[in-house]
Write a protein that holds these residues in place. Structure first.
Motif, PDB file in Angstrom:
ATOM      1  N   ARG B 857       0.839  -1.202   0.000  1.00  0.00           N
ATOM      2  CA  ARG B 857       0.000   0.000   0.000  1.00  0.00           C
ATOM      3  C   ARG B 857       0.877   1.256   0.000  1.00  0.00           C
ATOM      4  O   ARG B 857       0.589   2.233  -0.667  1.00  0.00           O
ATOM      5  N   GLN B 861       0.896   4.082  -2.722  1.00  0.00           N
ATOM      6  CA  GLN B 861       0.494   5.436  -2.319  1.00  0.00           C
ATOM      7  C   GLN B 861       1.566   6.457  -2.675  1.00  0.00           C
ATOM      8  O   GLN B 861       1.266   7.584  -3.073  1.00  0.00           O
ATOM      9  N   ARG B 875      -3.578   5.529  -7.868  1.00  0.00           N
ATOM     10  CA  ARG B 875      -4.836   4.902  -7.433  1.00  0.00           C
ATOM     11  C   ARG B 875      -5.006   3.541  -8.086  1.00  0.00           C
ATOM     12  O   ARG B 875      -5.532   2.618  -7.470  1.00  0.00           O
ATOM     13  N   LEU B 878      -3.009   1.332  -6.133  1.00  0.00           N
ATOM     14  CA  LEU B 878      -3.659   1.077  -4.846  1.00  0.00           C
ATOM     15  C   LEU B 878      -4.801   0.068  -4.986  1.00  0.00           C
ATOM     16  O   LEU B 878      -5.054  -0.742  -4.095  1.00  0.00           O
ATOM     17  N   TRP B 879      -5.518   0.144  -6.082  1.00  0.00           N
ATOM     18  CA  TRP B 879      -6.627  -0.785  -6.352  1.00  0.00           C
ATOM     19  C   TRP B 879      -6.083  -2.184  -6.603  1.00  0.00           C
ATOM     20  O   TRP B 879      -6.563  -3.164  -6.042  1.00  0.00           O
ATOM     21  N   GLU B 908      -3.748  15.871  -3.759  1.00  0.00           N
ATOM     22  CA  GLU B 908      -3.805  14.534  -3.159  1.00  0.00           C
ATOM     23  C   GLU B 908      -2.442  13.851  -3.246  1.00  0.00           C
ATOM     24  O   GLU B 908      -2.019  13.142  -2.330  1.00  0.00           O
TER      25      GLU B 908
END
Lengths: 491, 1044
Positions: B857, B861, B875, B878-879, B908
């Motif tokens: 993770r 990230q 992302r 991350l998925w 972000e």
């Protein structure tokens, strides 16, 4: 159809109800408050709309909140006001329909399926004194609950689409374990709509089955049964005498009736009484109350009655009794098996009963087995509980300090002593009165003892001498500061 | 004639949690009471003996050396060292006890060297007699006689006013008479005065983990275990006068005190390991020094030769040749392993040290005073401190010393950890039964943003401060407040446990454990001696400081990268007059550099405008608490810029203070002033130096200052000049800097500036790989690198190495180890797996590297997986990483990825970077805020450069440094970083108190105020109002460097 009733900012709303001056000020309640702890770092548990308008959020440390809102009014949590408010919320729920679930500390969900009349108008009139109440209806209890918790959805009949704009943090209402928010946040999901859009199968592969259930819930695909609220039966009872009574028999009669009821209620709940609270309200307006600890958990009337009877027999009342209150603390009934080969009392229950009677007469903490106290202070002792755990008396590890037997005076005799001062200490010369007056012809000591110096009220200091007086008696003489001389015993 | 008595069984606070008085207090009290001698017998060591010895010398009594020896049943009895041999035996035995857990039963001292007393109630004999086990007691006594010899065992008797004393003493007297051994009276004092009993009780509670209320018989029955006078003892033992007389007889018999400690620094060995004679050592040193001098200077000029000869002659005369050879050997070892090292301190005054390569400063070129380092008058050994790169490299050198000299011949000096304000309060409130929250509250108030400015509060100040603080926590009427106050004040400064000094090493070649007991340090593979550095110095034990310096590690890393890239740099050969370096200094562009990067240094640089290397040395020395407190900074700068007339305080100081325009900036100058103005001899000047270096208390400094005043008055020095001289010496006592030390540090500072100017990529890489260090966070360093044209590339599992690397002259790539939470093993595995075969996909990466789920993770990230095939953005990674890895089914499911999650927006990504690395290679958060808010009213740091003095301004930024030094009289300084640089804010005391919460808690702030341009033309905002910056994500904040 279900309706959820929700009180926003419940702790602060409850506290503000009893604090009319602060009602319109930005106010907050902190998460924990222990005496002496620094308030500044405590996180905010709950705040009102005015505080939220000032830019503060729940979970902020107070110091940060004060930066944004220097006038923030920090309230103490008021458990009594919360209980009253909660009762009112529950009452409102029960007024709509009998099947009510206490979903959260600030929310109830009511099943409207048994209601024949439309609820529309009633809901419109719902209100609480000095507190806001939000409601929402939906086909499932969870949708109703979620809808009621947000101002934007309250008052509506909720469908899945209505929930889509709500923030993703709402899911924490549904989570039974773990906190999925971190990952969902990393995934960039901001609203429930984002979550609802995720492909269910792919999400379950990654997060497990529980988020799948949330997915179903949000889409209105599952409808659970309500966990119906049943108010607990009260054990507290009251007996009012029509006229003030002065005879013990009448009180005993009333007490037995109350105990019968209590025994029944305890049996129904598979519980036993641990201690009894007993109060006699007198005609004079005064009352006499006692808490009686039972030697072992009791369910039988006799077991509970016996110590109370001893208590009643030992009290003398100056005016008549007008009412009687009885309450009990409960515990689980014990199912003890006696030891087969160990020594035990032939009738342990009678021993327990005797102890309970003694304690009822003398007061709590005054019955037990005395053991020598762990202190140098003379005559210090501790009481070991007489019933229950086995007593381990520590073995004497050292040679006795004084092998000659001493006949103690109880209490020690206060006497006058002629003395001089040597090295800032008194030095006895003669006993001027008491049972063995006379000149001191020999002495050993002083033996110096002191302790509890950290507590001005309890600190003590004494000097002891073993003295021989002209009458040949060997005595133990004690000086206690500032100027008390005592004869403690004779050898 | 009065009674004669020596206390031969006394405890000090170094019997941790038992004794309740400092050894010095015990000695002082014993001298006041008229005791002839006193033996401090602490548990299992000679911890307090060195201090006791020093104090006894001052008080004119004898401090005998002893310890409490523990035997197998856990009981202890005192043993006194009668002879030097006895001391050596005991010291070795104590070392065995600590290092090998060797019991005393195996200890067999030769007769006459050690003397055993039977001990107090906790001793082996009394414990049995109190249980009426007379036969066993007789056996124990006979064993002691067998072990120590009949002439060397004394039966100790105590009278503490207890009822069973009489019975116990009767048994002891009978036993002594039966065995024909002498009796010895003692009060076995745990503390100096009767009142100290309270602290002893509190310590007993701490030892047994109970509060006072529950301690019961663990506490003393009375307060009689204090140091009693000969008169009191004679009265107490009037029926046994021989027991008291024996104390004096025994004390006279004990020949040994620490005066006779025979520690000797090792001789340098020849190739076969045999020690060389002094002459041979000097010859070898001469050879090495001349060889080094030719290397350093090219040709050996007359000046150099004369100085070398002068130094070598003195070194030989003082017998220090071996010391230089041994230090040189260490430096050679480090250099051979490629470890950057540099000597600092007064050693840099020596041309021998320079020639040997121990130091890097040319003392001849820099006109440094050799006598500050070594002089005929000085009794003490030279002090050479060597800096090594902090971390493993320094540990390598330390372990080399342990291996070379052996575990029993080398050790670190101890660091005595004492009860400070917070720990004293915490422990004492605990024993008194106060809730922990009271101690927490006290700690919070204590921290109260007190800057560590000029001086740690003295004990007295601490005690006054206590009264103020406690009243805000407990009401004055609280029943236990008085006890708490007393215990707190008594515990303050008491030894708590023994730690290890940061780098002080002691070596020996004939058994260090014969000179002082050793014990294991907390760090594996290290031993410590039982004395701290001051005790060691007092006892004539020589230490070498092997210190760790983060900047050296950074420089070493930068140079190693440079070499790897085929363009090695030799720091010794870089020009010392590079205009580009001085330009950088003059514009205060010094973020990341050594010593000149702090806010105060950066504010002074444009005023000072250094033009030469010596200017830089002054700059390093001037912004220190010493000169600031002594109010020496402004006079120097004013005189340098011609605004103030040069004043030499006194005509005798003119020569000494000429180089620093009449302002005493260096320790050498202060010592020389004492010699010139007060007529101090070399020995007295050395005494002054040692007093200035002594941090334990002010007593030594006070004595020397008084002497200084007397001498100056005798020599007719005016009151005003006296005051100035004493004040400047007082300031130096706290943070004095020798000139050579400043020059050594300036050398590293110059090297760091040079690298920043000429090889910025390597410079920043070195810094980033050695975080945390210095003044600024990694994020500020990255922002600074970007402002200097260095591209900083993010972490990538395809391109990043384990550590941050340079890609080309203007690009660096962040290393995998920058990710907080990624284990070293995983980082290594990523680099290895990638080296074997490029990652074909995310699945390939996960199956070969096998990171933990947290690491997966984290990598996703941080964007470290972005370069992998099929991974377009964070992302997506991350998925995908959340999918469980099933080797057989993976291929089928892994393909399902159809843009389910949106890519991260810039803000972000910034948040993710700060969360995973504490820094970001992306844009500054203030740039994003400015783009979003669209406001132009708020100025950037860069904009302030062009505005005139006095104009109202509003600035906003990320608070990267908040300081409130003790020297600043309550004012506060904030460094506010934005996308263009750093703005300096000044907040006066009143505004600080009004807006304390905003200043101390908000990561992003908006400040209004007036622009001030002081000397040096540096803009500073004089803040009138501060508020939190609205609409900015606080996740984008980096850690601020606060209140140091």
């Amino acid at each position: 159809m279900y309706v959820a009733l929700h009180i926003p900012d419940f702790p602060v709303a409850a506290a503000l109800r009893v604090n009319s001056q602060a009602r319109h000020l930005p106010s907050a309640i902190l998460a924990v408050k222990s005496p002496g702890a620094s308030q500044e770092k405590l996180p905010i548990l709950s705040l009102n709309a005015a505080a939220r308008f000032a830019g503060i959020g729940v979970g902020w440390p107070l110091s940060r909140a004060l930066v944004r809102c220097p006038d923030l009014n920090v309230l103490a949590r008021d458990p009594n006001a919360e209980a009253v408010l909660w009762d009112e919320l529950l009452g409102l729920g029960e007024s709509l329909a009998p099947d009510v679930e206490v979903t959260a500390v600030d929310t109830v969900v009511v099943d409207l399926s048994t209601r024949r009349i439309s609820v529309e108008e009633v809901l419109g009139d719902l209100s609480l004194r000095h507190a806001e109440i939000w409601h929402a209806r939906a086909e499932t209890p969870d949708l109703a609950h979620l809808g009621a918790c947000y101002e934007s959805t309250c008052g509506k009949i909720i469908s899945s689409a209505d929930l889509a704009p709500l923030p993703i943090s709402v899911l924490s209402f549904l989570a039974s374990r773990g906190n999925p928010m971190t990952l969902l946040d990393l995934w960039g999901l901001k609203t429930l709509g984002d979550f609802m859009k995720l492909p269910r199968q792919a999400m379950v592969e990654r997060l497990g089955s529980e988020p799948g259930k949330w997915h179903d819930t949000l889409h209105g695909k599952t409808c659970r049964l309500l966990r119906l609220h049943r108010p607990p039966d009260l054990l507290a009872q009251k007996f009012d005498f029509e006229d003030a009574v002065s005879s013990l028999d009448q009180v005993v009669f009333a007490l037995k009736r109350l105990l019968h009821t209590l025994a029944g209620r305890l049996a129904a709940r598979h519980l036993a009484a641990n201690s009894l609270f007993f109060r006699l309200n007198l005609e004079s307006g005064e009352s006499m109350e006692r808490r009686v600890r039972l030697p072992e958990p009791q369910t039988a009337v006799e077991g509970m009655f016996s110590p109370l009877q001893t208590l009643l027999e030992s009290v003398q009342l100056l005016s008549g009794v007008v009412s009687l209150d009885l309450d009990a603390d409960t515990t689980f009934a014990t199912a003890a098996q006696r030891e087969w080969f160990g020594k035990q009392l032939p009738q342990p229950e009678r021993w327990s009963e005797t102890l309970a009677k003694l304690e009822a007469m003398l007061g709590p903490g005054r019955v037990g087995i005395p053991i020598v106290g762990n202190s140098f202070k003379p005559d210090s002792f501790a009481l070991h509980p007489a019933a229950g755990a086995k007593l381990q008396i520590p073995a004497i590890s050292s040679y006795p300090e004084c092998p000659v037997p001493l006949h103690r005076y109880r209490p020690p005799r206060n006497i006058s002593v002629a003395f001089e001062t040597r090295d800032n200490q008194p030095w006895p010369l003669a006993l001027l009165n008491g049972p063995h007056p006379g000149e001191i012809i020999d002495r050993r000591g002083p033996f110096i003892l002191s302790g509890d110096w950290w507590d001005p009220a309890d600190s003590w200091q004494r000097l002891e001498w073993d003295v021989q007086v002209t009458s040949s008696h060997l005595l133990r003489l004690v000086f206690e500061s500032p100027d008390h001389w005592k004869l403690e015993g004779v050898y | 004639m009065g009674a004669r008595y020596s206390e031969l069984h006394a405890y000090s606070a170094f019997s941790f949690l038992t004794g309740a008085s400092h050894p010095e207090a015990m000695i002082k009290r014993a001298a006041e009471l008229g005791c002839e001698s006193i033996a401090i017998t602490d548990h299992a060591g000679f911890y307090g003996s060195a201090r006791a010895h020093y104090a006894a010398k001052a008080c004119g009594i004898r401090a005998l050396v002893g310890t409490m020896l523990q035997i197998a049943d856990g009981t202890r009895f005192p043993v006194l060292c009668a002879t030097r041999n006895g001391y050596r035996m005991m010291s070795r035995h104590l070392t065995d006890f600590h290092l090998l857990a060797k019991a005393s039963a195996e200890f067999s001292p030769s007769a006459g060297n050690l003397i055993a007393l039977t001990g107090d109630r906790d001793g082996p004999l009394c414990r049995l007699l109190l249980r009426n086990e007379k036969a066993a007691a007789l056996q124990v006594a006979q064993n002691l006689i067998l072990q120590f010899g009949r002439q060397n065992v004394y039966v100790e008797i105590n009278r503490h006013g207890l009822r069973d004393d009489g019975c116990l003493n009767t048994h002891l007297v009978d036993l002594a008479r039966h065995l024909k051994v002498p009796l010895l009276a003692s009060n076995a004092p745990l503390h100096a005065t009767r009142g100290d009993r309270r602290l002893a009780d509190a310590f007993a509670c701490l030892r047994n983990h109970v509060p006072l209320k529950e301690a019961g018989k663990l506490l003393a029955a009375n307060g009689e275990r204090y140091l009693k006078s000969p008169h009191q003892m004679a009265a107490l033992f009037s029926d046994l006068p021989e027991a008291v007389a024996n104390t004096s007889r025994l004390a006279e018999r004990v020949d040994f005190t620490l005066e006779n400690l025979d520690y000797r620094f090792p001789d340098f060995p020849d190739g076969r390991g045999n020690p060389l004679s002094l002459t041979e050592q000097t010859t070898l040193l001469r050879r090495q020094a001349y060889a080094g001098a030719f290397q350093r200077y090219g040709t050996c000029s007359t000046e150099v030769k004369n100085q070398l000869e002068h130094e070598l002659a003195l070194i030989h005369k003082l017998g220090f040749s071996g010391y230089f050879l041994i230090v040189n050997d260490l430096v050679e070892y480090a250099r051979g392993r490629g470890i950057l090292c540099q000597g600092r301190g007064s050693a840099a005054n020596s041309v021998v040290c320079y020639a040997l390569g121990i130091t890097a400063v040319d003392p001849i070129g820099g006109r440094l005073l050799f006598e500050r380092f070594l002089s005929e008058n000085r009794k003490s050994w030279p002090d050479i401190d060597i800096d090594f790169p902090s971390g493993d490299r320094r540990e390598d050198v330390i372990q080399h010393v342990f291996k070379k000299y052996g575990a029993r011949n080398a050790a670190m000096t101890a660091n005595v950890i004492t009860y400070g304000s917070k720990s004293a309060f915490r422990e004492m409130s605990k024993v008194l039964g106060f809730p922990i929250s009271v101690a927490d509250r006290f700690s919070e108030i204590s921290s109260g943003y007190r800057g560590k400015g000029s001086k740690e509060p003295s004990f007295d100040e601490g005690k006054d401060d206590f009264s103020e603080r406690i009243h805000s926590i407990l009401p004055p009427s609280h029943p236990r407040l008085k006890a708490l106050t007393h215990l707190y004040k008594s515990a303050l400064g008491m030894p708590r446990h023994l730690g290890q000094h940061s780098g002080g090493m002691i070596i020996c070649d004939h058994g260090l454990d014969l000179s002082v007991p050793l014990q294991p340090a907390t760090m594996p593979g290290r031993n410590v001696v039982q004395w701290d550095k001051d005790d060691c110095e007092d006892m004539g034990i020589i230490k070498i400081d092997l210190l760790g310096l983060g900047m050296l590690a950074a420089l070493e890393n930068a140079l190693e990268i440079r070499s790897r890239r085929g363009q090695p740099v030799d720091l010794a050969k870089i020009p010392k007059d590079d205009p580009a370096v001085f330009k950088l200094l003059c514009r205060a562009d010094t973020i990341g550099t050594f010593q000149v990067e702090s806010r105060a240094q950066m504010a002074t640089l444009p005023i000072m405008r250094p033009k030469t290397f010596y200017d830089l040395a002054i700059e390093v020395a001037i912004i220190r608490p010493g000169p600031i407190v002594g109010d020496l900074v402004h006079p120097y700068l004013n005189r340098r810029n011609g605004r103030e007339k040069v004043d030499f305080i006194h005509e005798a100081c003119e020569k000494t203070l000429e180089r620093t325009l009449g302002v005493p900036l260096f320790q050498e100058q202060v010592l020389r002033m004492a010699m010139d103005v007060a007529g101090f001899s070399g020995t007295e000047a050395d005494e002054l130096r040692r007093a200035m270096a002594f941090k334990r208390d002010d007593s030594r400094m006070e004595q020397v200052t008084a002497k200084l005043r007397v001498r100056m008055t005798e020599r007719g020095v005016g009151k005003e000049a006296q005051e100035k001289i004493v004040n400047s010496i007082g300031s130096f006592a706290l943070y004095g800097f020798p000139e050579s030390h400043a020059v050594s540090f300036a050398l590293i500072a110059y090297a760091s500036c040079w690298l920043k100017v000429h090889h910025p990529a390597e410079f920043y890489t070195g810094l980033l790989n050695n975080q945390p260090m210095g003044f600024y966070s990694a994020n500020t360093l990255i922002q600074d690198a970007k402002r200097h044209g260095v591209r900083v590339m993010p972490v990538s599992c395809i391109l990043s190495g384990e550590m941050t690397e340079v890609e080309d002259d203007s690009t660096l790539r962040m290393g995998l180890r920058r990710l907080k939470g990624l284990s070293k093993a995983t980082a290594v595995k990523i680099v290895q797996a990638r080296g074997e075969k490029a990652f074909a996909s995310l699945e390939d990466f996960l199956s070969r590297v096998k990171p933990t789920s947290k690491e997966k993770r984290l990598l996703a990230q941080a964007g470290a997986l972005n370069g992998l095939p099929q991974i377009v953005h964070r992302r997506e990674a991350l998925w995908q990483v959340e999918l469980p890895l099933f080797d057989d089914l993976f291929a089928a499911t892994a393909q399902i990825n159809d843009g389910i999650l949106p890519s991260m927006e810039m803000s972000e990504r910034l948040s993710a970077d700060y969360a995973t690395q504490g820094a970001s290679t992306g844009p500054h958060p203030m740039r994003l805020w400015r783009e979003r808010s669209g406001t132009r009213k708020i100025l950037r740091a860069k904009d302030l450069q062009n505005l005139p003095h006095g104009i109202p301004v509003t600035v906003a930024g990320m608070s990267i440094c908040r300081q409130r030094p003790g020297t600043a009289k309550g004012h506060c300084f904030i460094s506010l970083e934005d996308e263009t640089g750093i703005a300096n804010l000044f907040i006066n005391k009143r505004t600080f108190h009004e807006l304390r919460l905003v200043i101390t808690t908000e990561p992003f702030i908006l400040a209004e105020g007036l622009l001030q341009r002081s000397e040096g033309d540096q803009p500073t905002v004089f803040v009138t109002h501060i508020q939190p910056l609205a609409d900015i994500c606080t996740d984008h904040a980096t850690a601020s460097h606060d209140f140091h």
